[in-house]
Design a protein around this motif. Structure first.
Motif, PDB file in Angstrom:
ATOM      1  N   GLY A  58      -5.889  46.055  28.646  1.00 24.01           N
ATOM      2  CA  GLY A  58      -6.976  46.422  29.297  1.00 24.01           C
ATOM      3  C   GLY A  58      -8.027  47.665  28.117  1.00 24.01           C
ATOM      4  N   ASN A  59      -8.761  48.077  28.500  1.00 24.19           N
ATOM      5  CA  ASN A  59      -9.616  48.352  27.435  1.00 24.19           C
ATOM      6  C   ASN A  59     -10.731  48.752  28.082  1.00 24.19           C
ATOM      7  OD1 ASN A  59     -10.448  49.831  25.006  1.00 24.19           O
ATOM      8  ND2 ASN A  59     -11.634  48.212  23.933  1.00 24.19           N
ATOM      9  N   LEU A  92     -14.207  48.484  32.762  1.00 22.24           N
ATOM     10  CA  LEU A  92     -12.952  48.420  32.048  1.00 22.24           C
ATOM     11  C   LEU A  92     -12.745  46.725  31.822  1.00 22.24           C
ATOM     12  CD1 LEU A  92     -10.143  49.126  32.280  1.00 22.24           C
ATOM     13  CD2 LEU A  92      -9.442  48.768  34.753  1.00 22.24           C
ATOM     14  N   ASN A  93     -12.480  46.209  31.000  1.00 23.29           N
ATOM     15  CA  ASN A  93     -11.393  45.053  30.440  1.00 23.29           C
ATOM     16  C   ASN A  93     -11.032  44.523  30.277  1.00 23.29           C
ATOM     17  OD1 ASN A  93     -12.597  42.357  29.997  1.00 23.29           O
ATOM     18  ND2 ASN A  93     -13.179  42.567  27.802  1.00 23.29           N
ATOM     19  N   ILE A  94      -9.940  43.950  31.338  1.00 17.01           N
ATOM     20  CA  ILE A  94      -8.667  44.298  31.660  1.00 17.01           C
ATOM     21  C   ILE A  94      -7.934  42.188  31.738  1.00 17.01           C
ATOM     22  CG2 ILE A  94      -8.717  44.247  34.125  1.00 17.01           C
ATOM     23  CD1 ILE A  94      -6.411  46.034  34.171  1.00 17.01           C
ATOM     24  N   SER A 105      -3.579  50.778  28.250  1.00 17.07           N
ATOM     25  CA  SER A 105      -5.019  50.362  28.491  1.00 17.07           C
ATOM     26  C   SER A 105      -5.123  51.716  27.426  1.00 17.07           C
ATOM     27  CB  SER A 105      -5.374  50.616  29.563  1.00 17.07           C
ATOM     28  OG  SER A 105      -4.782  51.775  30.708  1.00 17.07           O
ATOM     29  N   GLN A 165      -9.332  46.617  38.525  1.00 19.49           N
ATOM     30  CA  GLN A 165      -8.736  46.073  38.753  1.00 19.49           C
ATOM     31  C   GLN A 165      -8.487  44.741  39.595  1.00 19.49           C
ATOM     32  OE1 GLN A 165      -5.390  49.299  38.624  1.00 19.49           O
ATOM     33  NE2 GLN A 165      -7.035  50.905  37.722  1.00 19.49           N
ATOM     34  N   TYR A 177      -9.785  40.533  29.493  1.00 13.86           N
ATOM     35  CA  TYR A 177     -10.455  41.369  28.280  1.00 13.86           C
ATOM     36  C   TYR A 177      -9.523  40.016  26.795  1.00 13.86           C
ATOM     37  CZ  TYR A 177      -8.566  44.492  24.828  1.00 13.86           C
ATOM     38  OH  TYR A 177      -8.706  45.443  23.916  1.00 13.86           O
ATOM     39  N   SER A 233     -12.602  52.307  38.877  1.00 11.37           N
ATOM     40  CA  SER A 233     -11.949  51.508  38.106  1.00 11.37           C
ATOM     41  C   SER A 233     -11.152  50.513  38.971  1.00 11.37           C
ATOM     42  CB  SER A 233     -11.341  52.340  37.518  1.00 11.37           C
ATOM     43  OG  SER A 233     -10.854  53.538  36.947  1.00 11.37           O
ATOM     44  N   ALA A 237       1.508  48.139  32.476  1.00 13.99           N
ATOM     45  CA  ALA A 237       0.067  47.914  30.930  1.00 13.99           C
ATOM     46  C   ALA A 237      -0.267  48.743  30.492  1.00 13.99           C
ATOM     47  CB  ALA A 237      -1.304  48.795  32.924  1.00 13.99           C
ATOM     48  N   ALA A 266      -0.525  44.061  32.022  1.00 18.78           N
ATOM     49  CA  ALA A 266      -1.772  43.942  31.562  1.00 18.78           C
ATOM     50  C   ALA A 266      -2.769  44.144  30.853  1.00 18.78           C
ATOM     51  CB  ALA A 266      -2.983  44.479  32.931  1.00 18.78           C
TER      52      ALA A 266
END
Length: 583
Positions: A377-378, A391-393, A353, A254, A397, A250, A351, A375
């Protein structure tokens, strides 16, 4: 794609270039080659050797910083370390807990949950969290199947379960957290409070010292039961390395966000005061592996609630200066759309997420508009991968709102056909994942282990595709896909079309039994507060995006949130029962 929300000249480098830079020599996220259970893997050179070391380092570096908050209970890192050492000594000396024994933790997100978790791990025991929503029969199964020797549970759960205790000869002792003065007659049952006292008093405990147990990276750490939406839940057995690798994965995703923006990765700021409002249980892999333990690694605060309620969360976000919120997409929507949102100062949020369910592309743009500095996030992960694998952030994203992100360098993904053969980019097939973060097996289930864990890979059961740059797109759970007249209908695709309607906050698609076609498409929808939409309007909206056979033939509405298990997964079996078979 929301290019108006992207900075100029983005991206500054490709995903592959950013991954390589982060994995290179001298990087805090440097990778090296290792062989784990006979399989070559990429591992993090600078990862702590085990989970208890993380708490000890936090207690040394941030002794007086608050780690756990629950209502009026506040526990610092040093206070938790003292309580963990006290409890571990008692577990060892009085209850005979030794390396490899299973210790269950069964309760809500009280401060005593991390206490039991870390104490078990510090003895080399296998921490075995269990679903606090389970019935007494389900708890009996989980405790029996794992061969639990000691269980730590709150009084409410013990009273639910007490009549089953005699059926578990291997369960030698139960410690009751948050007990009352009421006497408990069973000699196997004792008070945890009598050992460590109230959480606000843990800072005054004498230091019992470290346990002295040697714990290696590849020693077993946890048994996490899968959510069990169908059939008996399986116990996924993870090592210390696997849990810690997930955290570093993770962190790599990030850090990649900054490199893609052309910015240096910020150095850790020991004075930064971050706080997460946890909306999911600690017994979920996300709750413990992706929030509780990483927060200790960073010196962050974790704030828990008795149960999630967006209206109650808003003053907590303001008062505790919460910097990270999330869970499943519905929780993010509840915060963004709550009518009292503007009454509170939510500027601390950095964030938002979520994972565990599809989310509308509109959600990411809404987050960026209402919280420009946050930010979004998914991500994707599962119990068997120790939580987050991708992690798409941030800008990635915003640019790919329907993707679950690209993996870091330590994670390999591939798409396979039913025979396990690799499929080309863009093709839909079953997702396989290889990483040192993967669990090593299912506890006492060699049949299921052989099916899911193959030469370092987890065969996920998720249908997905991967684009040319490595970004993952989930299509459906293989078991949730429905077949209408021989045509595959991916539930996520239909759900995403429903989410795209501005009035829809939550949606689930299920199969309706049909005599001729086998199944037809049904949906259950929760609308946003103050918004309206008819069944015909939503059907027309979906028809404007998808083929006619994918359009729901029936849409049911409800005001309350869709039913979910404690892990945030929608209970589709329950929803299917609402629909009558069609001829």
């Amino acid at each position: 794609m929301s290019t108006d929300l992207l900075p100029p000249n983005w991206p500054a480098m490709s995903v592959a270039q950013a991954n390589a830079a982060l994995a290179g020599p001298g990087s805090p996220l440097e990778l090296e080659d290792a062989v784990i259970r006979g399989v070559p893997m990429k591992v993090y050179k600078n990862a702590p050797p085990n989970i208890p070391v993380i708490l000890d380092l936090a207690a040394e570096q941030f002794p007086d910083r608050t780690y756990l908050v629950y209502q009026n209970e506040r526990v610092t890192f040093s206070a938790l370390q003292l309580a963990v050492r006290k409890l571990a000594a008692e577990m060892r000396d009085t209850y005979g807990i030794k390396k490899g024994d299973r210790v269950a933790i069964v309760m809500r997100n009280y401060p005593q949950w991390p206490l039991g978790f870390y104490a078990a791990l510090s003895l080399g025991a296998i921490a075995t969290p269990m679903n606090s929503w389970w019935t007494a029969e389900e708890l009996e199964y989980g405790l029996s199947f794992a061969g639990v020797k000691l269980a730590i549970m709150d009084l409410q759960i013990y009273e639910r379960f007490r009549d089953h205790l005699d059926k578990l000869p291997e369960l030698k002792n139960v410690l009751i957290a948050r007990d009352t003065t009421e006497e408990i007659a069973d000699p196997r049952v004792s008070s945890l409070d009598a050992i460590v006292g109230h959480p606000n008093d843990w800072e005054d405990l004498p230091d019992a010292g470290p346990t002295g147990v040697e714990i290696g990276p590849d020693d077993d750490a946890t048994i996490m039961y899968t959510s069990g939406t169908t059939g008996k839940p399986k116990g996924a057995l993870a090592t210390h390395r696997a849990v810690i690798t997930n955290m570093f994965n993770s962190s790599a995703c990030q850090a990649r966000m900054f490199l893609r923006k052309g910015e240096p990765v910020p150095a850790p700021d020991p004075d930064a005061m971050r706080a997460t409002l946890i909306s999911i249980p600690f017994f979920h892999a996300t709750g413990s592996f992706a929030i509780l333990i990483p927060s200790a690694l960073r010196g962050d605060k974790v704030v828990a609630m008795y149960k999630w309620d967006a209206g109650e969360a808003l003053p907590i976000i303001e008062g505790e200066k919460i910097s990270a919120v999330g869970g499943v997409p519905a929780i993010a929507w509840q915060i963004l759309e709550h009518p009292d949102r503007d009454k509170y100062n939510l500027s601390s949020i950095q964030a938002i997420s979520y994972g565990g369910a599809p989310s509308a592309p509109e959600l990411v743009s809404t987050i960026k508009k209402r919280f420009p500095e946050a930010a979004p996030g998914n991500g994707w992960g599962m119990t068997e991968t120790c939580a987050t694998a991708t992690l798409n952030i941030g800008e990635d994203y915003v640019n790919r709102p329907s993707s679950a992100g690209a993996p870091p360098a330590a994670v390999e993904l591939k798409i396979c056909d039913p025979d396990g053969n690799d499929m080309p980019a863009g093709e839909v097939g079953e997702l396989w994942c290889k990483s040192a973060a993967n669990c090593r097996q299912y506890w006492n289930r060699p049949d299921a282990t052989a099916e899911t864990f193959r030469n370092g890979w987890v065969v996920t059961g998720d249908l997905a595709r991967i684009d040319e740059e490595g970004f993952l797109y989930l299509v459906d759970r293989a078991k949730d896909m429905l077949i209408r007249g021989g045509e595959n209908v991916y539930c996520i695709e239909v759900e995403s079309a429903l989410y795209d309607h501005p009035a829809v906050m939550d949606a689930a698609v299920v199969g309706i039994a049909h005599k001729i076609l086998g199944e037809e498409v049904g949906a259950v929808v929760q609308l946003k507060p103050g918004k309206a939409a008819s069944e015909a309007e939503l059907r027309a909206h979906v028809a404007g995006q998808l083929a006619a056979f994918k359009v729901p033939v029936e849409i049911q509405f409800q005001d309350e949130p869709l039913p979910r298990n404690a892990n945030g997964k929608i209970l589709k079996a329950e929803l299917r029962q609402r629909f009558k078979a069609r001829a």
